[in-house]
Scaffold this active site. Structure first.
Site, mmCIF file in Angstrom:
data_model
loop_
_atom_site.group_PDB
_atom_site.id
_atom_site.type_symbol
_atom_site.label_atom_id
_atom_site.label_comp_id
_atom_site.label_asym_id
_atom_site.label_seq_id
_atom_site.Cartn_x
_atom_site.Cartn_y
_atom_site.Cartn_z
ATOM 1 N N ARG A 128 -7.629 7.243 -15.150
ATOM 2 C CA ARG A 128 -7.186 6.000 -15.075
ATOM 3 C C ARG A 128 -8.857 4.962 -15.307
ATOM 4 N NH1 ARG A 128 -4.037 3.708 -10.056
ATOM 5 N NH2 ARG A 128 -5.581 4.669 -8.896
ATOM 6 N N ARG A 173 -5.436 11.569 -1.086
ATOM 7 C CA ARG A 173 -4.414 10.534 -1.188
ATOM 8 C C ARG A 173 -2.890 10.967 -1.708
ATOM 9 N NH1 ARG A 173 -7.475 7.829 -6.052
ATOM 10 N NH2 ARG A 173 -5.782 6.261 -5.652
HETATM 11 P P1 AMP Z 1 -4.507 1.794 -3.738
HETATM 12 O O1 AMP Z 1 -5.159 0.949 -4.595
HETATM 13 O O2 AMP Z 1 -3.031 1.159 -3.147
HETATM 14 O O3 AMP Z 1 -4.439 3.052 -4.204
HETATM 15 O O4 AMP Z 1 -5.462 1.889 -2.457
HETATM 16 C C1 AMP Z 1 -6.632 2.229 -2.182
HETATM 17 C C2 AMP Z 1 -6.786 2.618 -0.670
HETATM 18 O O5 AMP Z 1 -6.697 1.460 0.125
HETATM 19 C C3 AMP Z 1 -6.145 3.439 -0.187
HETATM 20 O O6 AMP Z 1 -6.439 5.096 -0.550
HETATM 21 C C4 AMP Z 1 -6.179 3.397 1.249
HETATM 22 O O7 AMP Z 1 -7.373 3.824 2.033
HETATM 23 C C5 AMP Z 1 -6.351 1.894 1.242
HETATM 24 N N1 AMP Z 1 -4.980 1.087 1.469
HETATM 25 C C6 AMP Z 1 -4.505 0.370 0.433
HETATM 26 N N2 AMP Z 1 -3.122 0.181 1.046
HETATM 27 C C7 AMP Z 1 -3.092 0.500 2.300
HETATM 28 C C8 AMP Z 1 -2.062 0.522 3.214
HETATM 29 N N3 AMP Z 1 -1.033 -0.188 3.050
HETATM 30 N N4 AMP Z 1 -2.417 1.033 4.474
HETATM 31 C C9 AMP Z 1 -3.635 1.666 4.707
HETATM 32 N N5 AMP Z 1 -4.448 1.791 3.781
HETATM 33 C C10 AMP Z 1 -4.155 1.200 2.641
#
Ligand code: AMP
Length: 218
Positions: A128, A173
């Site tokens: 990505r 993740r």
């Molecule tokens: P993403 O871009 O959605 O993959 O999010 C990147 C990172 O942000 C995740 O690995 C978490 O550390 C944090 N994060 C995003 N959304 C959430 C959520 N709803 N709850 C907790 N941590 C979040």
């Protein structure tokens, strides 16, 4: 009734791409908690200092903070006709809070799973790349830009790779998704609010399913 469209799916499933299409075509704001946390990291505040190691490790930011930023953002005027959530809720506590927020705001929640097998996700994540200016999402394996390393729309801009798109963090993740977030699918399914789209296809084909799921709802 106005809708909150919750895009569910593992990291790398293509939620962000679909959220952007929904935003462009349905005119609803896209709210990505991941994007909001990444923006926070640029502020160099004490809060950014707390959140940085959590994102770097691939774990979840505490519910309390996450819910607070979602409540604040979705309380703004542009969310009055509904909105798209990308990356929220990720835990049972967040899903319960979303029910409360939705009922306070007078919205109806519909969840859509962008379904992609786990073995495909790793390559999606390592490949990505994103344009830091327009947010367009590329993939070196599946959707390369015309000129390697540069955005098609902004040819002078170098594409960026997210700091958490590295092998070790990706593993955490994906594990975190399976443990904390996957159970939410049953939660939405049990109340007949879950729709599924096969996320292994082209973005337009996935979008067509999502659009049908969203517009077919009362
Ligand atoms: P993403 O871009 O959605 O993959 O999010 C990147 C990172 O942000 C995740 O690995 C978490 O550390 C944090 N994060 C995003 N959304 C959430 C959520 N709803 N709850 C907790 N941590 C979040």
């Amino acid at each position: 009734m106005s809708k909150i469209i919750v895009l569910m799916g593992a990291p790398g499933a293509g939620k962000g791409t679909q959220a952007r299409l929904l935003q462009q075509r349905m005119g609803l704001p896209q709210i990505s908690t991941g994007d909001m946390f990444r923006a926070l990291l640029k502020t160099e505040t004490p809060l950014a200092g707390e959140v940085r190691p959590i994102l770097a490790s691939g774990q979840l930011v505490p519910d309390e903070l996450t819910i607070r930023i979602v409540r604040d953002r979705t309380g703004r005027e542009d969310c009055g006709e509904g909105y798209i959530l990308d990356g929220f809720p990720r835990t049972t506590v967040q899903a319960e809070m979303l029910e409360q927020i939705a009922s306070e705001q007078g919205h109806h929640v519909i969840a859509i799973l962008v379904d992609v097998p786990f073995d495909v996700l790793e390559k999606r994540l390592t490949g990505r790349r994103t344009c830091p200016v327009c947010g367009e999402i590329y993939n070196v394996y599946f959707k390369p830009p015309a000129r390697e390393g540069f955005c098609d729309v902004h040819p002078e801009v170098h594409l960026a790779q997210r700091a958490d798109d590295n092998a070790e963090t990706i593993k955490t993740r994906l594990m975190t998704y399976q443990r904390d977030t996957q159970p939410l699918l049953d939660y939405y399914d049990a109340t007949d609010r879950l729709r599924r789209a096969d996320g292994t296809r082209e973005p337009e084909a996935i979008y067509a399913d999502i659009e049908q799921a969203v517009t077919g709802e009362p």
